[in-house]
Design a protein around this motif. Structure first.
Motif, PDB file in Angstrom:
ATOM      1  N   GLU A  68       0.835  -1.209   0.000  1.00 31.53           N
ATOM      2  CA  GLU A  68       0.000   0.000   0.000  1.00 31.53           C
ATOM      3  C   GLU A  68       0.867   1.256   0.000  1.00 31.53           C
ATOM      4  N   ARG A  69       1.903   1.197   0.825  1.00 32.77           N
ATOM      5  CA  ARG A  69       2.787   2.353   0.930  1.00 32.77           C
ATOM      6  C   ARG A  69       3.483   2.620  -0.412  1.00 32.77           C
ATOM      7  N   ARG A 117       2.334   1.869  -3.312  1.00 35.72           N
ATOM      8  CA  ARG A 117       1.349   2.417  -4.254  1.00 35.72           C
ATOM      9  C   ARG A 117       1.073   3.893  -3.964  1.00 35.72           C
ATOM     10  N   SER A 118       1.047   4.232  -2.672  1.00 32.92           N
ATOM     11  CA  SER A 118       0.768   5.633  -2.357  1.00 32.92           C
ATOM     12  C   SER A 118       1.920   6.527  -2.815  1.00 32.92           C
ATOM     13  N   TYR A 119       3.146   6.013  -2.722  1.00 37.60           N
ATOM     14  CA  TYR A 119       4.277   6.813  -3.216  1.00 37.60           C
ATOM     15  C   TYR A 119       4.173   7.017  -4.720  1.00 37.60           C
ATOM     16  N   ASN A 161       1.618   7.376  -6.366  1.00 37.23           N
ATOM     17  CA  ASN A 161       0.642   8.421  -6.677  1.00 37.23           C
ATOM     18  C   ASN A 161       1.072   9.801  -6.205  1.00 37.23           C
ATOM     19  N   ASP A 162       1.728   9.827  -5.025  1.00 39.21           N
ATOM     20  CA  ASP A 162       1.911  11.132  -4.372  1.00 39.21           C
ATOM     21  C   ASP A 162       3.326  11.700  -4.395  1.00 39.21           C
ATOM     22  N   SER A 163       4.307  10.880  -4.646  1.00 40.89           N
ATOM     23  CA  SER A 163       5.662  11.355  -4.354  1.00 40.89           C
ATOM     24  C   SER A 163       6.384  11.943  -5.554  1.00 40.89           C
ATOM     25  N   SER A 219       1.206   1.354 -12.213  1.00 39.11           N
ATOM     26  CA  SER A 219       0.783   0.295 -11.293  1.00 39.11           C
ATOM     27  C   SER A 219       1.969  -0.566 -10.863  1.00 39.11           C
TER      28      SER A 219
END
Lengths: 470, 232
Positions: free
Chosen positions: A57-58, A60-62, A64-66, A73
């Motif tokens: 999850e972490r 995937r969040s990176y 999107n956000d980092s 994907s």
């Protein structure tokens, strides 16, 4: 190809996760990028699940956000990224077999990890037909003959010259690190030397089991059976590890029969006599004894010295002075692996300091080992260890009791005291309840005879020797 | 007392590297580690020393050095993995360097010993390099499987020699520097004379001092450290 996305994610995670965890779970993942998809390869199902549960999850969040752009994907799978290079063979003849094709299903796309810079391939017999092959470093030229392995070596040569005809199976047994694997490879190499087309397969029993489990999982067991049964010589190391693995034993039983019936050679090793391997089916034990069973015993001092001198030349191209070899041989008695470990340590120190290898130098290099051994090998400790091993009391050893359950351990303890310490025979006799030195002399001779004649006495003695001298 | 500013939970943390390590009288070890990553280098190294002698740093540093030449190493801390499934070791032989830290933590666990033995054989067959660390030499590490014990003693075994006082001072200064903290030599000396000399404990102390100095906006000076030690 573009590996920047993965590198970018790694940088973010390195800040978030303690260094040890990062290096255990994240860094070893190998990344293949297919267009906008990052495929992360884990070495096994456990790592895959762990990463999925704790880090996916972490990640995937990176994504999107980092600002780690370049991929949309992330997926996880078991496998390894394709690679072409392997490290060069280590200095000790341990394999370095050519890495076969990648285990991942597709090879296209960017590869961000691997073995890196090109290195030479190891000195292995070419595995043209993809058989796990023998190590050429282990041959009869590098196998040092001594009283402890004479018979096994002679039998090995016979089998190598006449595979499938003379002794089938050849069953080699003995304690750890005494050269069983070396001898097994040497026979395999001799078979191939005499007939380069011979299909010789070497496998550790654990690899046999793992291969079978994988074949069962993938529904390819018939291929696996065909593969293993298609050889001219099958070499299985450490068959005692089949213990308790019923399905593997079943499969091996049929493999054995198939090869035996078509007169293909089977060579097996174990740490003990076939009938004494616990957890093996009787039908396997009995088949293991159909051919010739030979033992390898711990090498005597002269053989240890010869092994050291030979290994020194073979591994480091250094002629080891005989007095140094005698010094090491006297202090390292347990097995050949530890002998080699001691030699490596001395050589590494010599390379670093630039000093000549002398007895004093060897003593210094092995000082902690020798000190630990000296603490271990006292008359008191020998008596205590022997008493514990035979489940009797030390006071029994020192008593005047003469029944065999006491007298035999006492004789073994005396023989060990003579072999492992520098105490005089009167001192040894004295420490065993004030006995005469002639009793010690008789005991050591008697045990020497019994070690030749009685497998159990030999095994007990060797076990105790290993405990006290390792 | 002014409680000071609470520091953010972000820490400056640089990866462990061999050139950060204070080798002291262990220069031969550095050479062994470097050689392990070269062609025909040592296939197997076993490093032992007491707690706090820097074994984990060495193994992590070696993994970083391996990555710099393009290898993908595997790092497995025995203490952390001992409670997990030994299935964790499957397929690990694909890595060219396998570093197993605190290997003695796997001793006495039959399934782990068997799995480690299996990995050992597969890794050697593949030509992977093996690096172990433990608090004791292989023969006394407590393994029940003699096949495994003898294999652990196969390669070079190296005992880490303890650091002398000046080398310890240098080590403290480097630990502080890895956190982005400047520690003058006299402060390092002061700490060594008044605190436990165990490196792990000293590293934890430096971590606390780092947080406090950040919160209170103070530099690491002897009065500041004295105050912290009195108030800990």
């Amino acid at each position: 190809m573009n590996t920047n996305t993965w590198d970018c994610l790694l940088k973010h995670l390195a800040r978030d996760i303690p260094e040890q965890q990062f290096n255990t779970w994240i860094r070893p993942l190998q990344c293949v990028q297919n267009e906008d998809r990052l495929r992360l390869m884990a070495p096994n199902a456990f790592v895959l699940d762990w990463v999925k549960k704790n880090y996916l999850e972490r990640l995937r969040s990176y994504l999107n956000d980092s600002g780690c752009i370049g991929a949309a994907s992330i997926s996880l799978e078991i496998g390894s990224a394709p690679r072409n290079e392997i490290p060069a063979a280590p200095s000790d003849g341990s394999a370095g077999v050519a890495v076969r094709s990648a285990t991942s299903s597709t090879n296209s796309g960017a590869v961000s990890n691997g073995y890196g810079r090109p290195l030479q391939t190891a000195d292995r017999t070419p595995a043209a037909d993809d058989l796990p092959s023998t190590n050429q470093e282990f041959n009869f030229d590098t196998f040092v003959e001594g009283k402890s392995n004479q018979l096994a070596r002679a039998a090995g040569i016979q089998v190598g010259e006449n595979p499938g005809r003379m002794y089938n199976p050849l069953f080699i047994y003995g304690g750890v690190g005494l050269g069983k694997t070396h001898l097994m490879h040497a026979v395999g190499n001799l078979i191939k030397h005499n007939d380069p087309t011979a299909r010789v397969m070497y496998m550790h029993s654990e690899s046999f089991v793992a291969g079978m489990v994988k074949a069962l999982q993938h529904g390819t067991i018939e291929n696996y059976k065909r593969h293993v049964r298609s050889v001219n010589a099958l070499l299985i190391d450490d068959v005692q590890f089949f213990a308790g693995k019923e399905r593997s034993q079943e499969e091996f039983f049929h493999t054995f029969n198939a090869l035996f019936e078509t007169r293909q050679q089977i060579i097996l090793t174990s740490d003990r006599f076939p009938k004494e391997v616990e957890g093996l089916e009787d039908r396997l034990k009995s088949r293991f004894g159909w051919g010739l069973t030979v033992s390898i015993d711990p090498p005597d001092l002269e053989t240890r010295v010869a092994i050291l001198m030979s290994k020194s030349l073979q591994l480091f191209n250094i002629e080891l002075p005989s007095e140094v070899a005698f010094f090491i041989g006297k202090h390292v008695r347990s097995n050949i692996r530890e002998l080699e470990g001691a030699l490596r340590r001395i050589n590494a120190n010599a390379q670093f300091t630039g000093n000549e290898i002398s007895v004093d130098f060897a003593r210094e290099a092995l000082r902690d080992m020798i000190d630990a051994q000296a603490r271990m090998v006292t008359l008191d400790n020998i008596q205590k260890t022997v008493a514990e091993y035979f489940k009797i009391r030390v006071s029994d050893l020192l008593s005047s009791k003469r029944n065999r359950t006491i007298a035999r351990p006492r004789q073994i303890a005396m023989a060990l005291s003579k072999e492992l310490t520098n105490h005089s025979l009167p001192e040894i006799g004295d420490s065993f309840g004030g006995r005469d030195h002639t009793t010690v002399l008789y005991a050591t001779r008697r045990i020497a005879e019994l070690r030749e004649a009685d497998v159990r006495v030999a095994e007990d003695y060797n076990n105790l020797l290993r405990t006290l001298s390792s | 007392m002014n409680p000071g500013q609470l520091p953010l939970g972000l820490e400056v943390r640089s990866p462990s590297r061999l050139d950060d390590f204070v080798f002291g009288d262990n220069e031969a070890l550095l050479q062994l580690l470097q050689r392990q990553l070269q062609e025909h280098g040592e296939s197997q190294l076993y490093i032992h020393g007491p707690r706090g002698s820097g074994r984990s740093h060495l193994l992590l540093g070696q993994c970083n050095a391996a990555r710099e030449i393009g290898w993908t190493p595997a790092y497995l801390p025995g203490g952390d993995i001992a409670t997990l499934s030994p299935g964790l070791l499957e397929g690990m032989e694909q890595y060219p360097l396998i570093a197993i830290d605190d290997v003695e933590r796997l001793a006495g666990k039959e399934d782990w010993e068997q799995a480690l033995f299996g990995l050992f054989n597969r890794a050697r067959e593949r030509g992977a390099r093996l690096l172990f660390s433990g608090d004791k030499p292989p023969s006394t590490a407590g393994f029940d499987l003699p096949d495994l014990s003898s294999r652990l003693a196969w390669g070079v075994t190296y005992r880490i020699k303890p650091l002398q006082d000046l080398q310890r001072e240098l080590l403290l200064i480097r630990i502080a520097r890895r956190r982005g903290l400047h520690m003058p030599a006299e402060v390092a000396r002061y700490l060594l004379q008044r605190h436990s000399r165990d490196v792990s404990e000293l590293a934890r102390l430096i971590e606390r001092l780092d947080r406090d100095s950040l919160a209170e906006q103070r530099r690491l000076t002897i009065p500041f450290v004295r105050d912290r030690l009195l108030n800990q």
